[in-house]
Design an enzyme around this catalytic site. Structure first.
Site, short mmCIF file in Angstrom:
data_model
loop_
_atom_site.label_atom_id
_atom_site.label_comp_id
_atom_site.label_asym_id
_atom_site.label_seq_id
_atom_site.Cartn_x
_atom_site.Cartn_y
_atom_site.Cartn_z
N TYR A 125 -1.89 -0.78 10.60
CA TYR A 125 -1.85 -1.53 9.23
C TYR A 125 -0.45 -1.12 8.47
O TYR A 125 -0.17 -1.96 7.73
CB TYR A 125 -2.97 -0.73 8.81
CG TYR A 125 -3.21 -0.93 7.05
CD1 TYR A 125 -3.97 -2.01 6.58
CD2 TYR A 125 -2.91 0.19 6.30
CE1 TYR A 125 -4.07 -2.26 5.33
CE2 TYR A 125 -3.24 -0.25 4.90
CZ TYR A 125 -3.84 -1.29 4.42
OH TYR A 125 -4.02 -1.41 3.15
N SER A 141 0.83 -1.22 -0.16
CA SER A 141 -0.09 0.28 0.00
C SER A 141 0.81 1.07 -0.01
O SER A 141 2.07 1.17 0.33
CB SER A 141 -0.88 -0.03 1.32
OG SER A 141 -1.27 1.37 1.30
P1 NAD Z 1 -11.58 -5.98 0.24
O1 NAD Z 1 -11.79 -5.96 1.65
O2 NAD Z 1 -12.70 -5.35 -0.68
O3 NAD Z 1 -11.21 -7.60 -0.04
C1 NAD Z 1 -10.27 -8.18 0.72
C2 NAD Z 1 -10.44 -9.77 0.53
O4 NAD Z 1 -9.65 -10.55 1.17
C3 NAD Z 1 -12.04 -10.07 0.96
O5 NAD Z 1 -12.51 -10.62 -0.13
C4 NAD Z 1 -11.74 -11.04 2.08
O6 NAD Z 1 -12.96 -11.85 2.27
C5 NAD Z 1 -10.36 -11.59 1.97
N1 NAD Z 1 -9.65 -11.98 3.29
C6 NAD Z 1 -9.88 -11.37 4.35
N2 NAD Z 1 -9.22 -12.12 5.28
C7 NAD Z 1 -8.79 -13.46 4.68
C8 NAD Z 1 -8.12 -14.47 4.97
N3 NAD Z 1 -7.68 -14.67 6.35
N4 NAD Z 1 -7.86 -15.37 4.07
C9 NAD Z 1 -8.30 -15.15 2.90
N5 NAD Z 1 -9.08 -14.20 2.49
C10 NAD Z 1 -9.20 -13.16 3.33
O7 NAD Z 1 -10.08 -5.06 0.37
P2 NAD Z 1 -9.41 -4.51 -1.06
O8 NAD Z 1 -9.72 -2.97 -1.15
O9 NAD Z 1 -9.63 -5.21 -2.25
O10 NAD Z 1 -7.83 -4.81 -0.67
C11 NAD Z 1 -7.15 -5.83 -1.51
C12 NAD Z 1 -6.01 -5.43 -0.85
O11 NAD Z 1 -5.32 -4.31 -1.30
C13 NAD Z 1 -5.42 -5.56 0.79
O12 NAD Z 1 -4.14 -6.39 0.86
C14 NAD Z 1 -5.26 -4.24 0.99
O13 NAD Z 1 -4.77 -3.90 2.16
C15 NAD Z 1 -4.76 -3.43 -0.23
N6 NAD Z 1 -4.68 -1.97 -0.33
C16 NAD Z 1 -6.06 -1.59 -0.52
C17 NAD Z 1 -6.20 -0.11 -0.75
C18 NAD Z 1 -7.56 0.45 -0.90
O14 NAD Z 1 -7.70 1.81 -0.87
N7 NAD Z 1 -8.79 -0.19 -1.16
C19 NAD Z 1 -5.08 0.59 -0.86
C20 NAD Z 1 -3.84 0.27 -0.62
C21 NAD Z 1 -3.89 -1.36 -0.25
#
Ligand code: NAD
Length: 254
Positions: free
Chosen positions: A154, A140
């Protein structure tokens, strides 16, 4: 994107939502066969349905080593080999350091850091069997710099996987296995993670408004805009790229 992933077989964790789902779809559109894994079986199955013939799904908790061993075996069996891993599953728990519970700290570390370590550990032999491959690790912009908005715990997980990714890249490069490892650094992307963080409720700022204030491009990102970057990392177009950081943030960290 063009059909740059024809013949590639790729496992995507956290593929039931947000960036993971968009990535699974984009990889398939680019020609790959995709194993969509998620702890939420219904959501993983929905993603596979959206992909159609190129998709399969499985339930997987990324914090469990046994589950990882089974997931890699299942991917190799179903897709007849494995050429890529997108270590995307992650959670975000917000809170100030003084009041943050050790339980939440450990839960977030388990998913965001242990899950990535185990995925890379068990993918390397599979990718070596395939003659090489590519690993993309979701960090991130919170893994690139500090902030004061309750994201310390985080950020600690995202900083950890950023450096882990570089070390894995170097080990793999020196090992001569043709395995590349890169980290991806999204900015403020409109996905359900914000609602789960409690950052879209009354009194909090939704991602679109935060991004409008922070991002020079004046808007939040769409999950597909991260997915397109991951397609590039999974493809041979990025063949000389390893240990690098792909920042996709609308200019936030510029
Ligand atoms: P999201 O919450 O939409 O999706 C995350 C998915 O991970 C969900 O489907 C959830 O069920 C799954 N998950 C959670 N715990 C789990 C486990 N123990 N085993 C397997 N699956 C599990 O989130 P997102 O925004 O799509 O984020 C995806 C990645 O991108 C994450 O690593 C997040 O930290 C990173 N990220 C997101 C953003 C943002 O702004 N959305 C920014 C920077 C980084």
């Amino acid at each position: 994107m063009s059909e740059s992933l024809s013949g590639k077989r790729i496992l995507v964790t956290g593929a039931g939502s947000g960036i993971g789902r968009a990535t699974a779809k984009a990889l398939a559109e680019a020609g790959a066969r995709v194993m969509a894994s998620d702890i939420d079986a219904v959501a993983a199955a929905e993603t596979a349905d959206m992909i159609g013939g190129k998709g399969a799904w499985m339930q997987q908790d990324v914090t469990s080593e046994d589950t990882w061993i089974g997931a890699i075996a299942e991917t190799e069996k179903t897709l007849e080999g494995m050429d890529g891993l997108v270590a995307n599953a992650g959670i975000a728990i917000t809170g100030r350091i003084e009041t943050f519970s050790l339980e939440d700290w450990r839960r977030q570390q388990a998913i965001n850091v242990d899950g990535v370590f185990l995925g890379v550990k068990h993918s390397i032999p599979a990718l070596r069997r395939a003659g090489g491959g590519s690993i993309a690790i979701l960090s991130s912009i919170a893994g690139l710099r500090g902030n004061s908005v309750g994201l310390a715990a985080y950020s600690a997980t995202k900083g950890a996987v950023r450096l882990f990714s570089k070390c894995a890249a170097l080990e793999c490069a020196r090992g001569g296995d043709n395995i590349r490892v890169n980290s991806v650094h999204p900015g403020i992307i409109d996905t359900p993670i914000w609602e789960k963080m409690g950052m879209t409720g009354t009194g909090n700022t939704p991602p679109s408004e935060r991004a409008a204030a922070l991002a020079p491009m004046g808007r939040s990102g769409d999950a597909s805009e991260i997915a397109d970057g991951i397609v590039f990392l999974m493809s041979d177009a990025s063949r000389y790229m390893t240990g690098a950081e792909l920042v996709i943030d609308g200019g936030v960290t510029a």
